[in-house]
Design an enzyme around this catalytic site. Sequence first.
Site, PDB file in Angstrom:
ATOM      1  CB  CYS A 180      -9.043   9.069  -2.190  1.00 23.94           C
ATOM      2  SG  CYS A 180     -10.712   9.561  -1.752  1.00 23.94           S
ATOM      3  CD1 TRP A 200      -3.330  10.858   7.572  1.00 24.40           C
ATOM      4  CD2 TRP A 200      -3.478  12.482   6.045  1.00 24.40           C
ATOM      5  NE1 TRP A 200      -2.506  10.515   6.521  1.00 24.40           N
ATOM      6  CE2 TRP A 200      -2.575  11.506   5.569  1.00 24.40           C
ATOM      7  CE3 TRP A 200      -3.711  13.604   5.248  1.00 24.40           C
ATOM      8  CZ2 TRP A 200      -1.932  11.605   4.346  1.00 24.40           C
ATOM      9  CZ3 TRP A 200      -3.074  13.715   4.014  1.00 24.40           C
ATOM     10  CH2 TRP A 200      -2.191  12.726   3.586  1.00 24.40           C
ATOM     11  CG  ASN A 201      -7.680  12.484   2.723  1.00 34.87           C
ATOM     12  OD1 ASN A 201      -8.087  11.725   3.604  1.00 34.87           O
ATOM     13  ND2 ASN A 201      -8.035  12.340   1.462  1.00 34.87           N
ATOM     14  CD  GLU A 259      -4.065   7.266  -3.512  1.00 36.38           C
ATOM     15  OE1 GLU A 259      -5.079   7.965  -3.488  1.00 36.38           O
ATOM     16  OE2 GLU A 259      -3.897   6.285  -2.759  1.00 36.38           O
ATOM     17  N   GLY A 282      -8.778   4.612   3.972  1.00 35.41           N
ATOM     18  CA  GLY A 282      -7.350   4.608   4.248  1.00 35.41           C
ATOM     19  C   GLY A 282      -6.575   4.003   3.095  1.00 35.41           C
ATOM     20  CD  GLU A 286     -11.973   6.106  -0.392  1.00 36.39           C
ATOM     21  OE1 GLU A 286     -10.893   5.911  -1.001  1.00 36.39           O
ATOM     22  OE2 GLU A 286     -12.177   7.072   0.324  1.00 36.39           O
TER      23      GLU A 286
END
Length: 461
Positions: free
Chosen positions: A279, A143-144, A363, A220, A242
């Site tokens: 990310c 969603w980012n 993260e 994700g 990724e």
Amino acid sequence: MFIGGVWREASDGRTIDVLNPATEQVVAQVPNASDADLDDALAAAASGFAVWRRTAPADRADVLDRAGRLLLERVPQIAVILSEEQGKPIAEAEAEVRQSAEYFSWFAGEAVRSYGRLLPTAPGRRSWVERRPVGPVAAFTAWNFPASLPARKLAPAVAFGCSIIVCPAIEAPRTAGALVQASTDSGVADGVVNLITGDPPRVSERLIGSDVIAKITLTGSVPIGRTLVRLSAERLQPLTLELGGHAPVLIFDDLSADQLGRAADAVVRAKFRNGGQVCISPSRIFAQRSIVDNLIAGVLERVDGLEIGPLANARRRDAVAALVETSGAKVHSGGVRPDGPGFFYPPTVLTDISPGAAVLRDEPFGPIMPILPFDDLEDGLAQANAVPYGLAAYVFTADLQRADAAVAGLDAGMIGVNELALASAASPFGGVKLSGYGREGGTESLEAYTVATAVTTRGAP
């Protein structure tokens, strides 16, 4: 949903609410795909692939080129949708849509360059290697970046002759729909590009469990990546994964005062872009001990008064708050959830962090900036590499030899030296270790979306 060239609702009428993360209000409802809908999408992708794999590369290129130009024309409208469902400011949303258009335009050029090679062989024989489309693709995105992530998968799949089922994150699905609409308005054949919204576990199980899907691609989390790997084990579909990162920044003491200020500018902009939900965001800042206090002062000066958008959902906001609360750190800025609606959390700068704190291991995916000292190159590399991720890493130095040594010692799929903008259509995107495997973007996408077929012929027996 978009299946076989037609926009449609769920066959059983079920829907899922989409929230505006700045207001927590419902801004849309999207279909919650039933099993029958998923089966229809699979059938459409199979029939679309049968047509598209035989479509001339030049014709595929024309479709992608038109789609890229349409996206640029529609930047203002799509950016409003993106901002409303994802939360990033309009300027960032517009930049993301333009980047998405770049993927379509760039892969329009690559569509006609899916080269194979001739092999030397004995007289009377011919042998060559050709690249063939891998087949229907199931693409799962986060969603980012609800525009650029689907674009990074959709554009190369279409360029190299695959069909695709795009499964956007349910938090921000309508932006991907705008990309699909641009594709169909540009003349892509029915069934080549499909879009499904629905319950993620059920969608992934149904699609990956089908013998139609020949390739899986995911942007994700690590847990979701592991789930898809397990689901793919039965049919052995290849995956591109990724899975995020925890990017270190090494800032060396050879920088002048002005250079250190520019480094602070760059790190603050990159760290708090999209609320830190990036990310490749610089998420662990290491400054050489003799300059760490100056860097902290420079960062705080730039963070003061900085306004950012909301986080994507309440889960993310609560996870960020927990990382700060358990860090044992000195909180220089932020660190307190504001009152009022919306999933907001302020830009937060931490120092004197407890060894072993989760914020240094997990993260953060939010507006948290830990700043730590290091002594020399060896110490800096040891701290930078001391996480199970390896997506991106960064170096700031004026010394070319030091830069080369740092680049050689960092465990990451992408490295920036005095530069934090790493993503482009022409550059491969991906990481090592728990950050996943495979690459998208650049000419490396040819490997992700095609298979090498070796052919040998001889004259009539």
